[in-house]
Design an enzyme around this catalytic site. Structure first.
Site, PDB file in Angstrom:
ATOM      1  N   TRP A 102      22.699 -45.047 -52.806  1.00 55.39           N
ATOM      2  CA  TRP A 102      21.738 -44.422 -53.731  1.00 55.39           C
ATOM      3  C   TRP A 102      20.382 -45.111 -53.674  1.00 55.39           C
ATOM      4  CZ3 TRP A 102      22.524 -39.707 -54.522  1.00 55.39           C
ATOM      5  CH2 TRP A 102      23.822 -39.199 -54.671  1.00 55.39           C
ATOM      6  N   ASP A 172      17.895 -46.825 -61.855  1.00 59.83           N
ATOM      7  CA  ASP A 172      18.715 -45.618 -61.710  1.00 59.83           C
ATOM      8  C   ASP A 172      20.096 -45.947 -62.284  1.00 59.83           C
ATOM      9  OD1 ASP A 172      20.367 -43.553 -61.001  1.00 59.83           O
ATOM     10  OD2 ASP A 172      20.036 -43.726 -58.840  1.00 59.83           O
ATOM     11  N   LYS A 196      27.967 -38.396 -64.739  1.00 60.16           N
ATOM     12  CA  LYS A 196      28.897 -39.509 -64.541  1.00 60.16           C
ATOM     13  C   LYS A 196      29.412 -39.989 -65.905  1.00 60.16           C
ATOM     14  CE  LYS A 196      27.514 -39.449 -60.124  1.00 60.16           C
ATOM     15  NZ  LYS A 196      26.247 -39.863 -59.653  1.00 60.16           N
TER      16      LYS A 196
END
Ligand SMILES: *Cc1c(COP(=O)(O)O)cnc(C)c1O
Length: 360
Positions: A102, A172, A196
């Site tokens: 990511w 993030d 999530k």
């Protein structure tokens, strides 16, 4: 009805209490005669839902008054572009820490808009650790420092908060937001896709310090400018109303359960039980540096990868699903977000022990 224990990395398990409450309220929300999905986002019912959700999230995370809480669309992936567009403010360079898949995506997107200085990387360890504060090569003039507190694919979580001095810290937090208390005042921006650890896909939460709003690069699309969205209380256009409502129900539940300190305690217990089971066996392994192991995403491999398919099939029979690891890592991955009950983790541990006994 048989609900499974769902270890998906995202979209992921949601709290059963909240699914049932949403079901209960599906056809007629609080006597309004309609579903939340059918309401005008500007009507007083939805505005009250939206405001309550924001107030509860602020309380849960103790968000200081000088931060805006935005309920956005476009996923964390849109934030990869919005962050440079809004934060460069005439400064051509930004610092990024590269700790896995990511981070890499965030870096690739930022390179379209600014000069990226990779201030630290764990690439040489195949992303099984994170660079220490001392290893970071920080630029004191950077527009911001971006990092990924929890790498969802590699299962690597920062054990410390990077210190960038006066340079705004951007996180993030897609896969570990709400898993433990954080000191929001240490961050410039925290953002997270909801799917999530918050609620349904389609919603993205961004918590933005207010002095970072209002200087987007000229030409920035309205929907990518924090100022447009903040001035309109996240209703510049039609927001993802149902996901926002559902997230609000999750925030209420977390408050009832004792808030983020209570979540952290449960999450530590769940992760410890699973990592102990892995470490105490010679059949299962996790490659991540013990100090950097994620409490949310636990990748593990079997001693014999030829057994992977059998493991997954038998786990599914036992009601334990979506355990296949990311294709870039292989093996298995158990995502054990807030909504995964302790019984789910225990059921996985018991299954793993039994599978090892039969195949080890
Ligand atoms: C899932 C994930 C993303 C991507 O989120 P989208 O909402 O699908 O754009 C980004 N970063 C992290 C850490 C993630 O876990």
């Amino acid at each position: 009805m048989a609900r499974t224990f769902n270890f998906s990395a995202g979209p992921a398990v949601l709290p059963e209490e909240v699914l049932l409450q949403a079901q209960e309220e599906m056809l007629d929300w609080h006597g309004s005669g309609m579903s939340v999905m059918e309401m005008s986002h500007r009507g007083k019912e939805f505005v009250s839902i939206a405001e309550q959700a924001e107030a509860d999230l602020r309380e849960l995370m103790a968000v200081p008054d000088n931060y805006k809480v935005l309920f956005l669309q476009g996923g964390a992936s849109s934030q990869f572009a919005m962050v440079p567009l809004n934060l460069m403010r005439g400064n051509p360079t930004a610092d990024y820490i590269n700790t896995g898949a990511w981070s890499k995506k965030a870096i690739a997107e930022a390179k379209k808009f600014c000069e990226v200085n990779v201030a630290g990387t764990a690439e040489e360890s195949s992303f099984t650790t994170v660079p220490s504060q001392e290893e970071l090569d920080l630029n004191p003039d950077a527009a911001y420092l971006h990092f990924t507190p929890n790498e969802t694919i590699g299962g690597v979580e920062f054990p410390y908060l990077p210190d960038a001095g006066d340079v705004p810290l951007v996180a993030d937090m897609s896969s570990n937001i709400l898993s433990r208390p954080v000191d929001v005042s240490k961050y410039g921006i925290i953002y997270a896709g909801a799917q999530k650890n918050i609620g349904p896909a389609g919603l993205t939460v961004a918590i933005v310090r207010d002095d970072l709003i209002g200087e987007a690069v000229p030409g920035t699309p309205a929907m990518f400018d924090y100022k447009t969205l903040s001035d309109a209380d996240s209703m510049y256009n039609t927001p993802p109303t149902y996901a926002w409502y559902f997230a609000g129900l999750v925030f209420k539940l977390l408050k009832r359960k004792g808030g983020l300190a209570a979540m952290a305690e449960t999450n530590q217990r769940k992760a410890k039980a699973l990592y102990d089971a892995i470490d105490n066996s010679s059949f299962y392994a996790n490659p991540v540096d013990i100090n950097c192991r994620s409490l949310m995403n636990v990748p593990f491999t079997l001693a014999n990868a030829d057994l992977d398919a059998t493991f997954l099939a038998e786990a599914k029979e036992a009601g334990l699903v979506t355990l296949k690891g990311h294709r870039s890592v292989g093996g298995m991955r158990a995502s054990i977000y807030n909504a995964m009950p302790e019984e789910g983790v225990q059921a996985l541990i018991d299954f793993m022990a039994d599978f090892e006994k039969r195949n080890g």
